[in-house]
Design an enzyme around this catalytic site. Structure first.
Site, short mmCIF file in Angstrom:
data_model
loop_
_atom_site.label_atom_id
_atom_site.label_comp_id
_atom_site.label_asym_id
_atom_site.label_seq_id
_atom_site.Cartn_x
_atom_site.Cartn_y
_atom_site.Cartn_z
N HIS A 72 0.84 -1.20 0.00
CA HIS A 72 0.00 0.00 0.00
C HIS A 72 0.87 1.25 0.00
O HIS A 72 1.72 1.41 0.86
CB HIS A 72 -0.92 0.00 1.22
CG HIS A 72 -2.02 -1.03 1.12
ND1 HIS A 72 -3.13 -1.00 1.91
CD2 HIS A 72 -2.17 -2.10 0.31
CE1 HIS A 72 -3.94 -2.01 1.59
NE2 HIS A 72 -3.35 -2.71 0.63
N TYR A 203 -9.07 5.02 7.53
CA TYR A 203 -9.23 5.36 8.95
C TYR A 203 -10.28 6.45 9.03
O TYR A 203 -10.09 7.54 8.49
CB TYR A 203 -7.91 5.92 9.52
CG TYR A 203 -6.80 4.89 9.67
CD1 TYR A 203 -6.01 4.52 8.59
CD2 TYR A 203 -6.52 4.32 10.92
CE1 TYR A 203 -4.98 3.61 8.74
CE2 TYR A 203 -5.48 3.41 11.07
CZ TYR A 203 -4.71 3.05 9.99
OH TYR A 203 -3.69 2.14 10.14
N PRO A 295 -3.49 0.17 18.73
CA PRO A 295 -3.21 -0.30 17.37
C PRO A 295 -3.42 0.73 16.26
O PRO A 295 -3.11 0.45 15.10
CB PRO A 295 -4.15 -1.50 17.20
CG PRO A 295 -5.21 -1.33 18.22
CD PRO A 295 -4.63 -0.56 19.34
N LYS A 299 1.83 -0.08 15.01
CA LYS A 299 3.25 -0.05 15.36
C LYS A 299 3.74 -1.22 16.23
O LYS A 299 4.95 -1.48 16.30
CB LYS A 299 3.57 1.25 16.11
CG LYS A 299 3.56 2.49 15.25
CD LYS A 299 4.83 2.63 14.44
CE LYS A 299 4.69 3.54 13.26
NZ LYS A 299 4.25 2.86 12.02
N TYR A 387 4.16 6.64 9.80
CA TYR A 387 3.34 5.47 9.47
C TYR A 387 4.18 4.39 8.77
O TYR A 387 4.06 3.20 9.08
CB TYR A 387 2.15 5.89 8.60
CG TYR A 387 1.08 4.83 8.50
CD1 TYR A 387 0.08 4.73 9.46
CD2 TYR A 387 1.09 3.89 7.46
CE1 TYR A 387 -0.89 3.73 9.39
CE2 TYR A 387 0.12 2.89 7.39
CZ TYR A 387 -0.86 2.82 8.36
OH TYR A 387 -1.82 1.83 8.29
P1 RFL Z 1 3.22 -11.37 21.54
O1 RFL Z 1 2.80 -11.44 20.12
O2 RFL Z 1 2.20 -11.09 22.58
O3 RFL Z 1 3.96 -12.73 21.86
C1 RFL Z 1 4.29 -13.09 23.17
C2 RFL Z 1 4.31 -14.61 23.23
O4 RFL Z 1 4.72 -14.99 24.56
C3 RFL Z 1 3.90 -16.06 24.96
N1 RFL Z 1 3.90 -16.13 26.44
C4 RFL Z 1 4.65 -17.01 27.13
N2 RFL Z 1 5.51 -17.95 26.72
C5 RFL Z 1 6.12 -18.70 27.68
N3 RFL Z 1 5.88 -18.53 29.00
C6 RFL Z 1 5.01 -17.61 29.45
N4 RFL Z 1 4.77 -17.49 30.76
C7 RFL Z 1 4.36 -16.78 28.49
N5 RFL Z 1 3.46 -15.78 28.57
C8 RFL Z 1 3.20 -15.39 27.32
C9 RFL Z 1 2.54 -15.75 24.36
O5 RFL Z 1 1.73 -16.92 24.29
C10 RFL Z 1 2.93 -15.20 23.00
O6 RFL Z 1 3.00 -16.21 22.02
O7 RFL Z 1 4.35 -10.28 21.75
P2 RFL Z 1 5.53 -9.75 20.74
O8 RFL Z 1 6.31 -10.89 20.18
O9 RFL Z 1 6.22 -8.71 21.51
O10 RFL Z 1 4.73 -9.10 19.50
C11 RFL Z 1 3.96 -7.95 19.69
C12 RFL Z 1 2.78 -7.95 18.70
O11 RFL Z 1 2.10 -9.19 18.82
C13 RFL Z 1 1.82 -6.80 18.94
O12 RFL Z 1 2.53 -5.63 19.28
C14 RFL Z 1 0.94 -6.52 17.70
O13 RFL Z 1 0.00 -7.55 17.49
C15 RFL Z 1 0.22 -5.19 17.85
N6 RFL Z 1 -0.69 -4.89 16.71
C16 RFL Z 1 -0.19 -4.36 15.54
N7 RFL Z 1 1.13 -4.17 15.38
C17 RFL Z 1 1.61 -3.73 14.19
O14 RFL Z 1 2.84 -3.53 14.09
N8 RFL Z 1 0.80 -3.49 13.11
C18 RFL Z 1 -0.55 -3.67 13.20
O15 RFL Z 1 -1.25 -3.49 12.20
C19 RFL Z 1 -1.10 -4.08 14.45
N9 RFL Z 1 -2.42 -4.28 14.57
C20 RFL Z 1 -2.06 -5.13 16.83
C21 RFL Z 1 -2.91 -4.81 15.73
C22 RFL Z 1 -2.61 -5.69 17.99
C23 RFL Z 1 -3.96 -5.90 18.07
N10 RFL Z 1 -4.47 -6.49 19.26
C24 RFL Z 1 -5.15 -7.74 19.20
C25 RFL Z 1 -3.98 -6.06 20.53
C26 RFL Z 1 -4.28 -5.00 15.82
C27 RFL Z 1 -4.81 -5.53 17.00
C28 RFL Z 1 -6.31 -5.68 17.08
C1 PHB Z 2 -5.12 -4.66 10.65
O1 PHB Z 2 -5.23 -4.89 9.43
O2 PHB Z 2 -5.32 -5.54 11.50
C2 PHB Z 2 -4.75 -3.29 11.12
C3 PHB Z 2 -4.51 -2.32 10.18
C4 PHB Z 2 -4.16 -1.03 10.61
C5 PHB Z 2 -4.07 -0.76 11.96
C6 PHB Z 2 -4.31 -1.75 12.89
C7 PHB Z 2 -4.65 -3.04 12.47
O3 PHB Z 2 -3.76 0.50 12.37
#
Ligand code: RFL
Ligand code: PHB
Length: 410
Positions: A72, A203, A295, A299, A387
């Site tokens: 994109h 957005y 989110p 980031k 971004y």
């Molecule tokens: P994670 O992905 O939470 O992974 C941590 C792992 O540790 C495990 N764990 C354990 N393992 C062993 N022993 C224990 N006691 C443990 N406790 C936990 C967990 O099971 C898990 O597998 O952290 P990490 O690796 O730091 O990654 C971070 C990302 O997952 C997170 O920041 C993103 O998902 C945030 N996020 C987005 N980030 C982006 O860069 N671009 C996006 O578009 C974006 N969209 C989003 C998002 C997060 C969202 N939610 C659900 C909060 C959209 C949403 C809706």
């Molecule tokens: C997504 O596609 O899950 C998504 C896209 C943009 C955002 C957050 C999540 O800012």
């Protein structure tokens, strides 16, 4: 069990760290509390910054992303019934973002680690961290949740266990400073079997609340609406979700949102959080274990990947030449980037959501901000460069050990 780096958590941070260490000839073991099926099936992020994509390609795990991801060059900001495109590509000198689901990144990294003989122990329980203020840290855990107690002896521990994991609380409370903001709203996210309604992400700021149109594939779309984080998903029938999406994304020129069956839905709360320092003794926190962003700026995953690049360089310098300067600066290097991403994520969240405590004056300011950022090239450039992702900043470039992307590719 003995390894060089014990990694807790097989999210993007833990898996990418293990992958980078392997390419540098450093051994690691990952322990993960969930099963492989669970981590490969959890729906989360979608937007990858240019730097994340470049790293995946440079380290040999980008092939499927380049085939199946969507590139994109802009995003749309929608308010008062009108869409305004931010041309990120033009404003950032040719950069773009890639829409490729986090669980696909996870699948690619797990496959690469296992193919290279890497060890990931899934489904562990009772994880605890010990002696990381000495030269001989240990991680204890139980196999299959409540099996026999096992121990990993290692040189360093990487706490990549997300916001609720045991690593961060293991740093003494007297050392840790925590900064937090909890928002009064959350996101209800859906996956729907429908073709894309638009070529780029939208957005939308609307009086009924924020809405976001994103994508996953030509057949599956990802959409979000702002809701009360304490609301029960059972209160949200598919019809009610579509009604809100139509209202909040409507334009004066009659743009059409394409509906489809909803195949997954859930509500997540939103917070901003920073832990300083991100290291203590031989324990290093990376990703959501150390910081959380709402989110709206897309980031979180990207910050996790940025952290482990710094950590992998620091560990490489230590194992190649015994130098610990970079490891000692880990927290300071990461936190500069983290705070900028916190600022941007907070800014996007504030600008785009409905705030129930806003006075008419504050609503006026919010609309003026949207008007400004979509009409001033200077303001749009600032949004675009954040971004697509700010560049990595490396101090003491000559003192970093032998870790370079060039070396990883060769
Ligand atoms: P994670 O992905 O939470 O992974 C941590 C792992 O540790 C495990 N764990 C354990 N393992 C062993 N022993 C224990 N006691 C443990 N406790 C936990 C967990 O099971 C898990 O597998 O952290 P990490 O690796 O730091 O990654 C971070 C990302 O997952 C997170 O920041 C993103 O998902 C945030 N996020 C987005 N980030 C982006 O860069 N671009 C996006 O578009 C974006 N969209 C989003 C998002 C997060 C969202 N939610 C659900 C909060 C959209 C949403 C809706
Ligand atoms: C997504 O596609 O899950 C998504 C896209 C943009 C955002 C957050 C999540 O800012």
């Amino acid at each position: 069990m003995r390894t060089q780096v014990g990694i807790i958590g097989a999210g993007p941070a833990g898996l990418m760290l293990s992958h980078l260490l392997h390419l540098q000839g450093i051994e690691s073991i990952i322990i993960e509390s969930r099963t492989r099926e669970e981590i490969e099936g959890t729906i989360r992020a979608g937007v990858l910054e240019q730097g994340t994509v470049d790293l995946m390609n440079a380290t040999g795990v980008g092939e499927r992303m380049m085939r199946e991801g969507h590139f994109h060059h802009g995003i749309e900001l929608r308010f008062n019934g009108n869409g305004h495109r931010i041309n990120m590509h033009e404003l950032t000198g040719g950069k773009k973002v890639t829409v490729y689901a986090q669980h696909e990144v996870i699948k690619d990294l797990v496959a690469a680690r296992l193919k290279a003989g890497g060890e990931i122990i899934f489904n562990v329980g009772d994880v605890s961290l010990h002696d990381f203020d000495t030269l001989a840290p240990k991680i204890r855990f139980r196999k299959d949740k409540n099996g026999d107690l096992q121990e990993i002896n290692c040189d360093y521990i990487a706490g990549c266990d997300g916001f609720h994991g045991p690593s961060r609380p293991s740093i003494p409370a007297t050392i840790r400073k925590e900064y937090q903001k909890i928002y009064s709203f959350g996101w209800l996210g859906i996956l729907t079997e429908a073709p894309p309604s638009a070529p780029e992400l939208i957005y939308s700021n609307h009086e009924r609340g924020f809405a976001l149109l994103s994508t996953r594939s030509p057949e599956i779309q990802r959409l979000y609406i702002q809701v009360d984080p304490k609301d029960d998903i059972a209160n949200w029938s598919d019809d009610r979700i579509w009604w809100e999406l139509h209202e909040r994304l409507a334009t004066k020129d009659g743009w059409k949102l394409i509906e489809g069956p909803i195949i997954q839905k859930g509500i997540v709360a939103m917070r901003s959080f920073v832990c300083d320092p991100m290291q203590y003794g031989r324990l290093f926190l990376a990703g959501d274990a150390a910081h959380i962003v709402p989110p709206t700026g897309a980031k979180g995953l990207n910050l996790a990947i940025a952290d482990v690049q710094v950590l992998a360089r620091g560990l490489d310098a230590f194992y190649k030449s015994g130098k610990t300067e970079l490891l000692e600066s880990y927290s300071a290097i990461c936190l500069r980037r983290v705070w900028k991403a916190e600022r941007f994520s907070w800014y996007m969240t504030s600008m785009l959501h409905r705030h129930d405590d806003h006075t008419p004056f504050e609503r006026g300011i919010q609309l003026a901000e949207l008007d400004y950022v979509t009409s001033s090239r200077a303001a749009a450039t600032s949004l675009a460069e954040n971004y697509v992702g700010l560049p990595m900043e490396w101090p003491n470039a000559s003192d970093e050990g032998s870790f370079t992307l060039k070396r990883l590719i060769s």
